[in-house]
Every structure is written in structure tokens, then in C-alpha cells.
Motif scaffolding. Structure first.
Motif, PDB file in Angstrom:
ATOM      1  N   SER A   7       0.813  -1.216   0.000  1.00  0.00           N
ATOM      2  CA  SER A   7       0.000   0.000   0.000  1.00  0.00           C
ATOM      3  C   SER A   7       0.850   1.272   0.000  1.00  0.00           C
ATOM      4  CB  SER A   7      -0.924   0.011   1.227  1.00  0.00           C
ATOM      5  OG  SER A   7      -0.169   0.108   2.425  1.00  0.00           O
ATOM      6  N   THR A   9       2.398   2.769  -2.273  1.00  0.00           N
ATOM      7  CA  THR A   9       2.110   3.649  -3.403  1.00  0.00           C
ATOM      8  C   THR A   9       0.993   4.630  -3.056  1.00  0.00           C
ATOM      9  OG1 THR A   9       0.658   1.905  -4.264  1.00  0.00           O
ATOM     10  CG2 THR A   9       2.882   2.021  -5.163  1.00  0.00           C
ATOM     11  N   HIS A  10      -0.085   4.121  -2.502  1.00  0.00           N
ATOM     12  CA  HIS A  10      -1.225   4.970  -2.176  1.00  0.00           C
ATOM     13  C   HIS A  10      -0.998   5.768  -0.893  1.00  0.00           C
ATOM     14  CE1 HIS A  10      -3.737   3.477  -5.422  1.00  0.00           C
ATOM     15  NE2 HIS A  10      -3.250   2.277  -5.169  1.00  0.00           N
ATOM     16  N   PHE A  13       0.817   8.901  -2.010  1.00  0.00           N
ATOM     17  CA  PHE A  13      -0.108   9.847  -2.633  1.00  0.00           C
ATOM     18  C   PHE A  13      -0.971  10.538  -1.576  1.00  0.00           C
ATOM     19  CE2 PHE A  13      -4.411  10.760  -4.118  1.00  0.00           C
ATOM     20  CZ  PHE A  13      -4.132  11.682  -5.122  1.00  0.00           C
ATOM     21  N   SER A  29       1.053  11.297  -7.952  1.00  0.00           N
ATOM     22  CA  SER A  29       0.270  10.478  -8.885  1.00  0.00           C
ATOM     23  C   SER A  29       1.068  10.114 -10.132  1.00  0.00           C
ATOM     24  CB  SER A  29      -1.009  11.212  -9.288  1.00  0.00           C
ATOM     25  OG  SER A  29      -0.735  12.328 -10.120  1.00  0.00           O
ATOM     26  N   GLU A  30       2.154  10.845 -10.386  1.00  0.00           N
ATOM     27  CA  GLU A  30       2.962  10.592 -11.576  1.00  0.00           C
ATOM     28  C   GLU A  30       4.246   9.821 -11.272  1.00  0.00           C
ATOM     29  OE1 GLU A  30       3.517  14.490 -13.196  1.00  0.00           O
ATOM     30  OE2 GLU A  30       1.472  14.592 -14.010  1.00  0.00           O
ATOM     31  N   PHE A  33       6.788   3.611 -10.057  1.00  0.00           N
ATOM     32  CA  PHE A  33       7.233   2.707  -8.997  1.00  0.00           C
ATOM     33  C   PHE A  33       7.867   1.450  -9.593  1.00  0.00           C
ATOM     34  CE2 PHE A  33       3.924   5.236  -7.028  1.00  0.00           C
ATOM     35  CZ  PHE A  33       4.430   5.495  -5.762  1.00  0.00           C
ATOM     36  N   SER A  49      -2.214  -1.942  -6.749  1.00  0.00           N
ATOM     37  CA  SER A  49      -1.430  -1.628  -7.938  1.00  0.00           C
ATOM     38  C   SER A  49      -2.239  -0.848  -8.964  1.00  0.00           C
ATOM     39  CB  SER A  49      -0.912  -2.926  -8.586  1.00  0.00           C
ATOM     40  OG  SER A  49      -0.165  -3.688  -7.660  1.00  0.00           O
ATOM     41  N   ARG A  50      -3.553  -0.865  -8.817  1.00  0.00           N
ATOM     42  CA  ARG A  50      -4.417  -0.181  -9.771  1.00  0.00           C
ATOM     43  C   ARG A  50      -4.188   1.333  -9.714  1.00  0.00           C
ATOM     44  NH1 ARG A  50      -5.709  -4.096 -13.242  1.00  0.00           N
ATOM     45  NH2 ARG A  50      -6.835  -5.820 -12.273  1.00  0.00           N
ATOM     46  N   CYS A  52      -1.607   2.949 -10.588  1.00  0.00           N
ATOM     47  CA  CYS A  52      -0.208   3.321 -10.348  1.00  0.00           C
ATOM     48  C   CYS A  52       0.630   3.119 -11.613  1.00  0.00           C
ATOM     49  CB  CYS A  52       0.378   2.477  -9.211  1.00  0.00           C
ATOM     50  SG  CYS A  52      -0.446   2.702  -7.640  1.00  0.00           S
ATOM     51  N   ASN A  53       1.665   3.926 -11.736  1.00  0.00           N
ATOM     52  CA  ASN A  53       2.624   3.761 -12.825  1.00  0.00           C
ATOM     53  C   ASN A  53       3.682   2.767 -12.360  1.00  0.00           C
ATOM     54  OD1 ASN A  53       1.382   5.971 -14.322  1.00  0.00           O
ATOM     55  ND2 ASN A  53       2.344   7.313 -12.807  1.00  0.00           N
ATOM     56  N   LEU A  54       3.646   1.561 -12.904  1.00  0.00           N
ATOM     57  CA  LEU A  54       4.521   0.498 -12.424  1.00  0.00           C
ATOM     58  C   LEU A  54       5.497   0.020 -13.489  1.00  0.00           C
ATOM     59  CD1 LEU A  54       1.931  -1.805 -10.584  1.00  0.00           C
ATOM     60  CD2 LEU A  54       3.468  -0.133  -9.535  1.00  0.00           C
TER      61      LEU A  54
END
Length: 226
Positions: A7, A9-10, A13, A29-30, A33, A49-50, A52-54
Motif C-alpha cells: 500500500s 504507493t497509495h 499519494f 500520482s505521476e 514505482f 497496484s491499480r 499506479c505507474n509500475l
């Protein structure tokens, strides 16, 4: 950065957006990861993961776990590194990665969530990708400290099968972006073995400096109080 759960990533943000404002939320948001490929396959992790830039990679351990897929996995990693190089060459990319290669876990003896040590080779890999893309001079490294463990704690065992039992809970979050890491220049008069030895020492010193900075700030954001 240290890494405490999928989590993260979020969490990044949320902290940027809620505490620093929409401009910083846009930056978060940009962020691109770098993540293990499990984040796209583990059902309980996929939702994080939804959106997200992965850029996903297979770790050495997981590359060798299925010998018949090793070539395909290595090809996947090469494509991810090529994409990363293109992003560095373009400029303006904020890329996040965890040089420890895994999530921080609670120490059984101290009951504290201890940040896992960084791997100098992981940091060097990213630096070499930037340098190979002609962006070495304009690529900057900033350690980040995250205290996000309790919102979605990882299991105590490492390398478990997909579908690990997990628990999501309400928790306080903490984040700190540290000062930039600047390498000590190598003596240009060194050659051969001495030059290679000096370059290796720079990699080790860079890693130690990044980890020490992260850990100092981890204490400031009350990471050990989780």
C-alpha cells in the motif's frame, strides 16, 4: 526508500495530497514505482497496484524459481530497464524504488519494525541505467523514509506463496523525503585495479549514506513507534 507494504504507493499519494496540497498530489500520482512482479499476480495485492505507474521486475530468487520461464523473465526485466532508461533520457520522471528488495518486518526480539538494509548493487543498477541513457548528470537520488507498516503489515515469513493471509487496519502514516545523496568524486589519477576499487567503495559509501539518512528520518516520523 524503505518499503513496508504494497500500500506504500497509495500511502505516498495520500500524504502528499492531504498534507502538502494538490500540486504535490499530482507529483505523487505521476511517480513511477519499481516493483516486484507479484504485485500484478497476488489477488490481495492487485487492488493496490491499480492506478499506479509500475515498472515490474523479477527478483533473482523468482527468476530461478521456474527454470522453464527463466529466459522470458530475464527478457521482461530487460524491457523494464529499457523503459526506465527512456524515462530518464526524457527527463522529468520521479522514480521510486526500494534498494532492500523487500518489505520491512517486525523484529521478533525487539518488536520494532526495522528497516531492511539497502543493497548497493540495486542503487548502482539504477545509476547505470540513467548513465547509459545519457542522463547521469541530471539524475538525482533522494532517500525516503516510510512508516506505513501497520496499515497493511506483511507476513512475518519471507517469500511466501501467492495468497498470503493479510490484515488491513486503520493506522497512522509517516513519510520523510531526505536530502540528496551526492557522491564523493573519484581521484582521476587512479587507474586499473585502484580505480575499480575506488568505484566499488563509492557504491558502498553511497548506499550507507542513503540508508543512514533514511533511518534518521525514519526515527523522526516515528517508524519505531509502530
Amino acid at each position: 526508500s524503505n518499503h513496508q507494504s504494497e500500500s506504500d504507493t497509495h500511502c505516498i499519494f495520500t500524504l502528499f495530497e492531504d498534507h502538502l496540497g494538490p500540486d504535490y498530489g499530482k507529483i505523487a500520482s505521476e511517480i513511477v514505482f519499481m516493483a516486484g512482479e507479484r504485485v500484478l499476480r497476488d489477488a490481495i495485492v492487485v487492488p493496490f497496484s491499480r492506478g499506479c505507474n509500475l515498472l515490474t521486475v523479477y527478483s533473482k530468487k523468482h527468476i530461478d524459481s521456474e527454470p522453464e520461464l527463466k529466459t522470458a523473465k530475464m527478457g521482461h526485466n530487460q524491457r523494464s530497464m529499457k523503459t526506465l532508461g527512456q524515462l530518464f533520457a526524457k527527463g522529468g520522471t520521479c522514480m521510486w524504488f526500494a534498494p532492500s528488495g523487500g518489505r520491512d518486518r517486525r523484529d521478533a526480539e525487539t518488536d520494532k519494525v526495522e528497516p531492511a538494509m539497502f543493497d548497493p548493487n540495486s542503487i548502482e543498477m539504477v545509476r547505470l541505467v540513467a548513465e547509459g541513457a545519457g542522463a547521469g548528470a541530471k539524475t538525482h537520488f533522494y532517500p525516503m523514509a516510510l512508516a506505513t507498516h501497520n496499515i497493511f503489515p506483511p507476513p512475518q515469513t519471507v517469500g511466501g506463496a501467492l495468497g498470503e493471509e493479510r490484515c488491513v487496519q486503520f493506522a497512522k502514516l509517516g513519510l520523510a523525503v531526505c536530502d540528496e545523496i551526492v557522491d564523493t568524486p573519484i581521484d582521476p589519477s587512479l587507474e586499473g585495479m585502484e580505480a575499480r576499487k575506488a568505484m566499488k567503495q563509492v557504491r558502498v559509501d553511497r548506499c550507507k549514506a542513503a540508508f543512514a539518512s533514511m533511518k534518521d528520518n525514519y526515527k523522526l516520523v516515528q517508524g519505531y513507534e509502530q
